[in-house]
Scaffold this motif. Structure first.
Motif, PDB file in Angstrom:
ATOM      1  N   THR A 134       1.374  -1.528   0.099  1.00 25.69           N
ATOM      2  CA  THR A 134      -0.232   0.124  -0.237  1.00 25.69           C
ATOM      3  C   THR A 134       0.633   0.792   0.245  1.00 25.69           C
ATOM      4  O   THR A 134       0.024   2.424   0.543  1.00 25.69           O
ATOM      5  CB  THR A 134      -1.240  -0.058   0.919  1.00 25.69           C
ATOM      6  OG1 THR A 134       0.053   0.259   2.282  1.00 25.69           O
ATOM      7  CG2 THR A 134      -1.985  -0.867   1.457  1.00 25.69           C
ATOM      8  N   SER A 135       1.902   1.056  -0.628  1.00 24.27           N
ATOM      9  CA  SER A 135       2.717   1.943  -0.812  1.00 24.27           C
ATOM     10  C   SER A 135       2.002   3.035  -1.419  1.00 24.27           C
ATOM     11  O   SER A 135       1.581   3.473  -2.194  1.00 24.27           O
ATOM     12  CB  SER A 135       3.840   2.294  -1.357  1.00 24.27           C
ATOM     13  OG  SER A 135       4.850   3.329  -0.949  1.00 24.27           O
ATOM     14  N   GLY A 136       2.316   4.627  -0.542  1.00 23.77           N
ATOM     15  CA  GLY A 136       1.604   6.087  -0.957  1.00 23.77           C
ATOM     16  C   GLY A 136       0.233   6.332  -0.062  1.00 23.77           C
ATOM     17  O   GLY A 136      -0.005   7.585   0.059  1.00 23.77           O
ATOM     18  N   ALA A 137      -0.219   5.392   1.126  1.00 20.32           N
ATOM     19  CA  ALA A 137      -1.436   5.850   1.651  1.00 20.32           C
ATOM     20  C   ALA A 137      -0.290   6.382   2.721  1.00 20.32           C
ATOM     21  O   ALA A 137       0.235   6.102   3.209  1.00 20.32           O
ATOM     22  CB  ALA A 137      -1.580   4.209   2.028  1.00 20.32           C
ATOM     23  N   LEU A 182       1.322  -4.400   4.519  1.00 23.00           N
ATOM     24  CA  LEU A 182       1.088  -2.975   4.915  1.00 23.00           C
ATOM     25  C   LEU A 182       2.152  -1.761   4.976  1.00 23.00           C
ATOM     26  O   LEU A 182       2.691  -2.259   5.581  1.00 23.00           O
ATOM     27  CB  LEU A 182      -0.258  -2.872   6.139  1.00 23.00           C
ATOM     28  CG  LEU A 182      -0.116  -1.829   6.706  1.00 23.00           C
ATOM     29  CD1 LEU A 182      -1.772  -1.005   5.868  1.00 23.00           C
ATOM     30  CD2 LEU A 182      -0.611  -2.276   8.264  1.00 23.00           C
ATOM     31  N   GLU A 183       2.001  -0.313   3.759  1.00 24.30           N
ATOM     32  CA  GLU A 183       2.868   0.238   3.751  1.00 24.30           C
ATOM     33  C   GLU A 183       1.929   1.961   4.620  1.00 24.30           C
ATOM     34  O   GLU A 183       1.457   2.303   3.211  1.00 24.30           O
ATOM     35  CB  GLU A 183       3.572   0.719   2.971  1.00 24.30           C
ATOM     36  CG  GLU A 183       4.668  -0.464   3.019  1.00 24.30           C
ATOM     37  CD  GLU A 183       5.311  -0.321   1.196  1.00 24.30           C
ATOM     38  OE1 GLU A 183       6.029   0.609   1.611  1.00 24.30           O
ATOM     39  OE2 GLU A 183       5.928  -0.977   1.143  1.00 24.30           O
ATOM     40  N   GLU A 187      -1.320   4.919  13.130  1.00 26.30           N
ATOM     41  CA  GLU A 187      -2.328   3.866  11.786  1.00 26.30           C
ATOM     42  C   GLU A 187      -2.039   2.675  10.880  1.00 26.30           C
ATOM     43  O   GLU A 187      -2.899   2.289  10.724  1.00 26.30           O
ATOM     44  CB  GLU A 187      -1.600   5.087  10.464  1.00 26.30           C
ATOM     45  CG  GLU A 187      -2.109   6.478  10.676  1.00 26.30           C
ATOM     46  CD  GLU A 187      -4.241   6.333  10.673  1.00 26.30           C
ATOM     47  OE1 GLU A 187      -4.790   6.488   9.626  1.00 26.30           O
ATOM     48  OE2 GLU A 187      -4.825   7.600  11.687  1.00 26.30           O
ATOM     49  N   THR A 188      -0.426   3.047  11.553  1.00 30.20           N
ATOM     50  CA  THR A 188      -0.506   1.141  10.595  1.00 30.20           C
ATOM     51  C   THR A 188      -0.777   0.058  11.825  1.00 30.20           C
ATOM     52  O   THR A 188      -1.627  -0.988  11.040  1.00 30.20           O
ATOM     53  CB  THR A 188       1.120   1.308  11.002  1.00 30.20           C
ATOM     54  OG1 THR A 188       1.878   2.064   9.803  1.00 30.20           O
ATOM     55  CG2 THR A 188       1.291  -0.606  10.601  1.00 30.20           C
ATOM     56  N   LEU A 189      -0.723   0.927  13.126  1.00 28.01           N
ATOM     57  CA  LEU A 189      -1.517  -0.526  13.764  1.00 28.01           C
ATOM     58  C   LEU A 189      -2.983  -0.154  14.602  1.00 28.01           C
ATOM     59  O   LEU A 189      -3.762  -1.788  13.659  1.00 28.01           O
ATOM     60  CB  LEU A 189      -1.468  -0.086  15.141  1.00 28.01           C
ATOM     61  CG  LEU A 189      -1.995  -1.309  15.999  1.00 28.01           C
ATOM     62  CD1 LEU A 189      -1.600  -2.877  15.920  1.00 28.01           C
ATOM     63  CD2 LEU A 189      -1.539  -0.455  17.734  1.00 28.01           C
ATOM     64  N   ALA A 190      -3.641   0.495  13.295  1.00 28.86           N
ATOM     65  CA  ALA A 190      -5.664   0.285  13.144  1.00 28.86           C
ATOM     66  C   ALA A 190      -5.592  -0.083  11.904  1.00 28.86           C
ATOM     67  O   ALA A 190      -6.505  -1.237  12.330  1.00 28.86           O
ATOM     68  CB  ALA A 190      -5.313   2.078  13.699  1.00 28.86           C
ATOM     69  N   ALA A 191      -4.546   0.560  11.396  1.00 30.38           N
ATOM     70  CA  ALA A 191      -5.373  -0.404   9.544  1.00 30.38           C
ATOM     71  C   ALA A 191      -4.779  -2.351   9.916  1.00 30.38           C
ATOM     72  O   ALA A 191      -5.580  -2.653   9.290  1.00 30.38           O
ATOM     73  CB  ALA A 191      -4.518   0.023   8.694  1.00 30.38           C
ATOM     74  N   ALA A 192      -3.107  -3.153  10.547  1.00 32.67           N
ATOM     75  CA  ALA A 192      -3.071  -3.993  10.573  1.00 32.67           C
ATOM     76  C   ALA A 192      -4.628  -4.607  11.293  1.00 32.67           C
ATOM     77  O   ALA A 192      -5.299  -5.335  10.904  1.00 32.67           O
ATOM     78  CB  ALA A 192      -1.845  -4.338  11.202  1.00 32.67           C
ATOM     79  N   PRO A 230       2.999  -5.786   8.605  1.00 32.39           N
ATOM     80  CA  PRO A 230       3.028  -4.402   8.087  1.00 32.39           C
ATOM     81  C   PRO A 230       5.210  -3.604   8.208  1.00 32.39           C
ATOM     82  O   PRO A 230       5.593  -4.552   8.563  1.00 32.39           O
ATOM     83  CB  PRO A 230       2.723  -3.741   9.629  1.00 32.39           C
ATOM     84  CG  PRO A 230       2.794  -5.399  10.673  1.00 32.39           C
ATOM     85  CD  PRO A 230       2.824  -6.758   9.669  1.00 32.39           C
ATOM     86  N   TYR A 231       4.771  -3.203   7.370  1.00 30.52           N
ATOM     87  CA  TYR A 231       6.310  -2.270   7.504  1.00 30.52           C
ATOM     88  C   TYR A 231       6.258  -1.573   8.390  1.00 30.52           C
ATOM     89  O   TYR A 231       5.154  -0.470   8.850  1.00 30.52           O
ATOM     90  CB  TYR A 231       6.138  -1.499   6.264  1.00 30.52           C
ATOM     91  CG  TYR A 231       7.457  -0.639   6.012  1.00 30.52           C
ATOM     92  CD1 TYR A 231       8.829  -0.614   6.180  1.00 30.52           C
ATOM     93  CD2 TYR A 231       7.291   0.956   5.997  1.00 30.52           C
ATOM     94  CE1 TYR A 231       9.928   0.143   6.387  1.00 30.52           C
ATOM     95  CE2 TYR A 231       8.221   2.008   6.131  1.00 30.52           C
ATOM     96  CZ  TYR A 231       9.801   1.103   5.707  1.00 30.52           C
ATOM     97  OH  TYR A 231      10.274   2.099   5.736  1.00 30.52           O
TER      98      TYR A 231
END
Lengths: 255, 255, 255, 255
Positions: A69-72, A96-97, A111-116, A128-129
């Motif tokens: 998801t690079s760019g998100a 997940l990036e 945001e990474t944890l929430a999205a994961a 996740p990155y």
């Protein structure tokens, strides 16, 4: 064998598909490397014409695609991209990036944890990155991520294991595979990462932007194997003093 | 191919024969490593019964023996040991080691240069163990040494490329092979040494004292190959900032 | 002058009050260091008898007390401790520490950000201890923290600037003071932190557990001053080659 | 107090006099630094008109002049320059520098030892610039040098303690003062050198070529003092794990 979620892989090298001079070179490089997990940016796909220039050569390789998801910049954007990608690519695997910062592409821990958490509930296999933050990695694991991908250094910086002290703690505490991502610029960095106990490494720039990507991919493959073997055999501790390789004797005196 | 004096070798790993648990294990390890140049301490040989426990398995391997003068404290002692060894082992190859200091086994630059000059005149193929001193290495080359073997760290310390900045200068200026010796404790150290442009590395303690010397030898062999390929392909420069692996676009905004 | 929130300080050394052999030694050390910001664990206070052994000598020093929430594992616990501390100590300054992991005391990015946002709304001047995560630091700043306190290495490890590459990015991007916290074990670490552009450093173990805390505090004070001056004057870039200090001439040839 | 030969000095900073924008700036910088030992290239002096632009301001400072033989490529050249300098400057103190290589200015161990031995016999107080070679340093001491000056990195490179592992051995074994010379580019490097137990450091480029030499000199002076105090008080060992600064209790649970 590297096991992530319900799949096993012979190779411990994850490759990125960006920055190659041509799709042909990308394809040859992946083959030379033996990599079985290749990441590609969802945004680079023309999702409604899936037989695009990038995807066709990747499909031919019988590897596990790992759309990213690079760019998100937010969890919402990442989840939206993930859903599109699952429909188009027919895989629920996802790197997940989320990096709001355009200069260093540093990942956003919140945001990474929430999205994961959300994506795991939606049925994704989430890798996740993330920053080399031991508590964050533990939390990503707890919400169900299949692996964690802490950074060694800034993406594309080639600086190697700048976060080494934190990676050691992450590896010690993890119960999912730890895949060192970002910043590995030389095979020696990959060997060192594997010696620490990493389960795998992801490389893109150092191979794709090399003058000879096929050769460099093979170098990384050997480097990773070397580090893995050393990790399993156990490295010796460093010593403050010299230890003679040849036991000293009174040989000469005795002559 | 590594060329030293008038011989060429496929392998860029020199092994030491000390510290192995048994001659059998030493033999298996050398075979697994593919090493074609193995050093052994002259003082460990019973020179008048050359079929000793160490020598017989080495002879069986069809490698180039590289007797060393470890334990010698002066040029005179080293030359005396060299002469004995040439008669007994029927080889004029010699790893010259002169270290008066029993604690760190640091080489003596003055005695080493004096002995090297003498031994070259006496017809030896001289590979001197030396400090990572660029001018000394240049001088050793000028008196006719076939290679130079600067140290990475104290013998047996496993500390890796502690003298890296000096090794870079030595390699840049050398016209004979530079073989990094002493202190390499992990395959990643060997990969890094080769990435710098070393012609070869010598390893003993890290392999022989490992819990699994055969596996560790194979790890070093792959690590060396990886570093050599990377050196030839050319490593990318490190970057102060991130460089996106995936070109950033307005993909999401466009949806 | 270091400005945090609405206060200015001459000293750029923050001290911890733990681990001293006696309150007297703590007091002498703080005086010798010139530190004007001293942190103390709320849990060490007997809050209903505020004239305790620790607090009385601190009060006598006319410094800014910086109570910390060390031991808190969640935002809720930290906020509760903060409220108690504000009542008892009559200061709204707070060092926020939330570390669920007892082995490495690594801070929790999620709970720390949540607590910081809440505490700022409750009127606290919040200085959060955090991982060396550039996006997290930016977010802590955005919710109103008065400074950020990223870690150099694990608390009490004395390992120095293990997270250096990340600290450089944090400092480049910050608009609040960056105070390097945790892991600084030697004055040279503090000098290096200040050379990077840190606004201040926090030291506890390396001073309090030293054989001579008063001397070591003075060493850190000078080290910090040295690094600050160098940062302001601008350090020279490193050079790949030598640059002669003395211009080379044909002096000798001319004689 | 630093004692070299029969003199004692308050300052542990040796300064070079090259590369300053003007003699006035050099003079101010030396004063600000408190340095009492200043080196100058013999070749820069017009020896038959000793009141030259460089010498007059140095003479006014009541420091110990330390003429150096920079530019000499052999022992013979260095001894010749030393004799000239003793006559012209009326001091038998000498910084011996012999570096045949114009690119990295690396010292020649063989010529340096030969010249040192000779110069001691000729009545000089000899401080030799040398590679970070433990046996060479021991030999220089044995021929009567008043101190040894091993390099940290290439002259003018600002790279800091690149030879750290060797410097540690040199310092452990020395019975004369060890003065770390060349390559120190930041005050933190000087602090670290002193923490290792160096008796003093020599700095030139990092101060003289700074945008503010007076400020930078003062930074180095404080940095050196900090490192010296820490060395005497004893630095704590690094720890693999965290050690809580604040003892963990059941404080919150008890509330």
């Amino acid at each position: 064998m590297l096991t992530i979620a319900d799949k096993t892989f012979h190779s411990r090298l994850l490759l990125g598909s960006g920055k190659f001079a041509s799709p042909q070179l990308m394809q040859q490089t992946i083959q030379a490397s033996g990599s079985q997990l290749v990441t590609l940016a969802i945004k680079r796909l023309e999702l409604n014409k899936p037989q695009d220039d990038l995807l066709t050569p990747l499909r031919a390789l019988k590897i596990q695609l790992l759309p990213n998801t690079s760019g998100a910049k937010t969890a919402k954007e990442a989840i939206f991209a993930a859903e599109l990608s699952r429909d188009a690519l027919q895989t629920n695997w996802l790197k997940l990036e989320i990096h709001p910062d355009p200069r260093y592409l540093m990942p956003d821990p919140i945001e990474t944890l929430a999205a994961a958490e959300q994506l795991v509930k939606l049925g994704f296999v989430v890798l996740p990155y993330c920053s080399a933050d031991p508590v964050l990695c533990k939390r990503l694991e707890q919400v169900g991520c299949a692996a964690v991908m802490p950074l060694a250094a800034a993406i594309g910086s080639n600086q190697g294991l700048q976060t080494r002290a934190m990676l050691e703690i992450i590896i010690e505490q993890a119960t999912v595979p730890v895949i060192i991502d970002a910043g590995l610029g030389a095979p020696s960095h990959a060997t060192a990462a594997m010696e620490l106990g990493a389960a795998a490494v992801l490389v893109n720039t150092a191979i794709a932007a090399s003058s000879d990507p096929v050769a460099m991919a093979s170098a990384f493959t050997q480097a990773i194997s070397a580090g893995r073997i050393a990790y399993k055999a156990g490295l010796a501790a460093t010593q403050p003093h010299a230890l003679a390789s040849s036991p000293l004797t009174d040989f000469l005196a005795a002559l």
